[in-house]
Design a protein around this motif. Structure first.
Motif, PDB file in Angstrom:
ATOM      1  N   GLY A  18     -62.954 -28.371 -53.722  1.00  9.64           N
ATOM      2  CA  GLY A  18     -63.124 -29.789 -53.437  1.00  9.64           C
ATOM      3  C   GLY A  18     -62.438 -30.249 -52.174  1.00  9.64           C
ATOM      4  N   ASP A  19     -62.895 -31.397 -51.658  1.00  7.39           N
ATOM      5  CA  ASP A  19     -62.383 -31.942 -50.404  1.00  7.39           C
ATOM      6  C   ASP A  19     -60.892 -32.249 -50.467  1.00  7.39           C
ATOM      7  OD1 ASP A  19     -65.027 -31.831 -49.848  1.00  7.39           O
ATOM      8  OD2 ASP A  19     -65.289 -33.962 -49.460  1.00  7.39           O
ATOM      9  N   ARG A  20     -60.453 -32.813 -51.575  1.00  4.69           N
ATOM     10  CA  ARG A  20     -59.071 -33.314 -51.651  1.00  4.69           C
ATOM     11  C   ARG A  20     -58.057 -32.184 -51.457  1.00  4.69           C
ATOM     12  NH1 ARG A  20     -55.449 -33.523 -55.527  1.00  4.69           N
ATOM     13  NH2 ARG A  20     -56.912 -32.818 -57.122  1.00  4.69           N
ATOM     14  N   LEU A  21     -58.268 -31.056 -52.146  1.00  5.62           N
ATOM     15  CA  LEU A  21     -57.323 -29.947 -52.020  1.00  5.62           C
ATOM     16  C   LEU A  21     -57.370 -29.330 -50.622  1.00  5.62           C
ATOM     17  CD1 LEU A  21     -57.665 -28.112 -55.457  1.00  5.62           C
ATOM     18  CD2 LEU A  21     -55.812 -29.597 -54.664  1.00  5.62           C
ATOM     19  N   PHE A  22     -58.573 -29.283 -50.040  1.00  5.56           N
ATOM     20  CA  PHE A  22     -58.702 -28.744 -48.689  1.00  5.56           C
ATOM     21  C   PHE A  22     -57.946 -29.611 -47.693  1.00  5.56           C
ATOM     22  CE2 PHE A  22     -61.274 -28.910 -44.683  1.00  5.56           C
ATOM     23  CZ  PHE A  22     -60.851 -27.689 -44.177  1.00  5.56           C
ATOM     24  N   LEU A  23     -58.142 -30.922 -47.775  1.00  8.76           N
ATOM     25  CA  LEU A  23     -57.459 -31.830 -46.851  1.00  8.76           C
ATOM     26  C   LEU A  23     -55.940 -31.764 -47.035  1.00  8.76           C
ATOM     27  CD1 LEU A  23     -59.880 -34.874 -47.114  1.00  8.76           C
ATOM     28  CD2 LEU A  23     -59.645 -33.301 -45.193  1.00  8.76           C
ATOM     29  N   LYS A  24     -55.510 -31.601 -48.284  1.00 11.52           N
ATOM     30  CA  LYS A  24     -54.077 -31.468 -48.553  1.00 11.52           C
ATOM     31  C   LYS A  24     -53.523 -30.206 -47.896  1.00 11.52           C
ATOM     32  CE  LYS A  24     -50.708 -31.087 -52.315  1.00 11.52           C
ATOM     33  NZ  LYS A  24     -50.515 -30.950 -53.779  1.00 11.52           N
ATOM     34  N   LYS A  25     -54.263 -29.107 -47.998  1.00 11.89           N
ATOM     35  CA  LYS A  25     -53.835 -27.847 -47.386  1.00 11.89           C
ATOM     36  C   LYS A  25     -53.763 -27.980 -45.872  1.00 11.89           C
ATOM     37  CE  LYS A  25     -52.768 -23.455 -47.438  1.00 11.89           C
ATOM     38  NZ  LYS A  25     -51.514 -22.968 -48.061  1.00 11.89           N
ATOM     39  N   MET A  26     -54.754 -28.640 -45.276  1.00  7.76           N
ATOM     40  CA  MET A  26     -54.744 -28.819 -43.832  1.00  7.76           C
ATOM     41  C   MET A  26     -53.558 -29.689 -43.390  1.00  7.76           C
ATOM     42  SD  MET A  26     -57.189 -27.070 -42.420  1.00  7.76           S
ATOM     43  CE  MET A  26     -56.597 -25.838 -43.583  1.00  7.76           C
ATOM     44  N   LYS A  27     -53.206 -30.665 -44.213  1.00  3.78           N
ATOM     45  CA  LYS A  27     -52.045 -31.517 -43.930  1.00  3.78           C
ATOM     46  C   LYS A  27     -50.774 -30.677 -43.918  1.00  3.78           C
ATOM     47  CE  LYS A  27     -50.566 -35.924 -43.653  1.00  3.78           C
ATOM     48  NZ  LYS A  27     -51.056 -36.900 -42.654  1.00  3.78           N
ATOM     49  N   GLU A  28     -50.703 -29.722 -44.833  1.00  5.48           N
ATOM     50  CA  GLU A  28     -49.524 -28.856 -44.919  1.00  5.48           C
ATOM     51  C   GLU A  28     -49.342 -27.993 -43.671  1.00  5.48           C
ATOM     52  OE1 GLU A  28     -49.953 -26.529 -48.423  1.00  5.48           O
ATOM     53  OE2 GLU A  28     -49.693 -28.231 -49.800  1.00  5.48           O
ATOM     54  N   VAL A  29     -50.449 -27.576 -43.070  1.00  2.00           N
ATOM     55  CA  VAL A  29     -50.327 -26.732 -41.879  1.00  2.00           C
ATOM     56  C   VAL A  29     -50.232 -27.558 -40.600  1.00  2.00           C
ATOM     57  CG1 VAL A  29     -51.560 -24.846 -43.001  1.00  2.00           C
ATOM     58  CG2 VAL A  29     -52.828 -26.429 -41.534  1.00  2.00           C
ATOM     59  N   GLY A  30     -50.335 -28.901 -40.721  1.00  4.55           N
ATOM     60  CA  GLY A  30     -50.099 -29.758 -39.560  1.00  4.55           C
ATOM     61  C   GLY A  30     -51.303 -30.479 -39.007  1.00  4.55           C
TER      62      GLY A  30
END
Length: 335
Positions: A18-30
């Motif tokens: 899902g989009d939410r987990l992907f966006l969260k992961k991208m936030k973690e990497v900057g």
């Protein structure tokens, strides 16, 4: 990486968590992402405040690491030889998420080549020549990590697969009379394959540490028409430790349909690195092998996708008469 891919529906990508987990992961990497989409399950484009990027996923960490190692060899070359990977904002070279290990590269601005355009064909040849020239400098450990293959074995398997599918297929009345001829081309090439010349070429290529790109299709070139006349290659997936001549064989097979299988057009457009192979008997024999037709028909018939089958049939019928004249010329010359 490929500018001709179509943006796909994110809603069908349930396996990506899902989009939410992907966006969260991208936030973690900057990354702050304001848009993204799928080219394929394992290839994603993203728009961020820092710019546009492409993420590519690999199922095995070892494969990802090897691709990054090869990519590193091409960084900083001017003019550019290959589109290369970069790092995430947190300086990680790759990350793990979902089923894949993800590497990242800039979204290179430009277009793929159009092989019906003479200038594009020449730009592609020059890009391949630069790639071949530089790639012989790869360190031994990088070269030895690449796969290799036997051209004869690869083509034999492709021919056998088409022969198998052809027996089961329900051919249209237009295609039915063409199949024996298309099968004959493959058998003739394999029967006349110059094993001695090719084995010698493969041995020499190994000593020179030659490699091929392996997929010199129009979408694997980038040309920024506004800034440069020079194209460069992308995609490291099919790099192989085999003779450079195999890239030229594939390139000929890719461009000849756009020019009605004309020898004179090849001579008009070809650079020295390309044209020298047309004086080699083994190479000319190999031009008869319809590897593109076998590849596309095998894929279409195996899938059973009617739209795909109709597309390959349309191309085959449109191309056939010109290709037959080209093949007949070679057969008459060899005999």
């Amino acid at each position: 990486m490929q500018r001709t891919w179509t943006k796909m529906n994110r809603g069908n990508r349930d396996g990506f968590h899902g989009d939410r987990l992907f966006l969260k992961k991208m936030k973690e990497v900057g990354f702050d992402i304001f848009d993204f989409g799928f080219f394929r399950d394992n290839v994603i484009w993203i728009k961020t405040l820092e710019g546009k990027y492409v993420l590519k996923g690999f199922r095995r960490e070892e494969t990802c690491r090897k691709q990054l190692k090869v990519s590193k060899m091409y960084k900083g070359q001017k003019p550019r030889i290959m589109g290369t990977y970069t790092v995430f904002p947190n300086n990680k070279r790759y990350i793990q998420f979902g089923e894949y290990f993800w590497a990242i590269m800039p979204f290179y601005k430009g277009d793929g080549l159009h092989f019906g355009n003479q200038k594009d064909v020449i730009a592609g040849m020059d890009a391949i020549s630069r790639f071949h020239s530089f790639s012989k400098n790869l360190p031994s450990d990088v070269y030895n990590s690449l796969s290799s293959y036997s051209l004869y074995k690869k083509w034999s398997e492709r021919y056998d697969a088409f022969k198998y599918h052809a027996k089961k297929a329900r051919w249209s009345k237009e295609m039915q009379p063409l199949i024996p001829e298309i099968l004959m081309w493959g058998k003739w090439c394999l029967d006349h394959f110059d094993h001695s010349a090719v084995e010698s070429l493969e041995q020499k290529a190994h000593k020179r540490r030659e490699i091929t790109h392996g997929d010199v299709a129009p979408h694997n070139f980038v040309l920024n028409r506004e800034k440069s006349k020079e194209a460069y290659l992308i995609d490291f997936d099919l790099f192989a430790a085999v003779p450079q001549a195999y890239d030229w064989l594939q390139y000929a097979n890719r461009i000849l349909p756009f020019w009605y299988w004309s020898y004179s057009k090849m001579e008009e457009m070809g650079n020295q690195d390309y044209l020298k192979w047309f004086n080699k008997k083994w190479f000319v024999i190999c031009l008869v092998f319809p590897t593109d037709l076998y590849r596309e028909w095998n894929r279409a018939l195996k899938s059973g996708d009617q739209e795909m089958i109709e597309g390959v049939e349309k191309f085959t019928l449109r191309d056939f008469s010109h290709r037959k004249k080209f093949v007949d010329r070679i057969l008459n010359k060899i005999y």
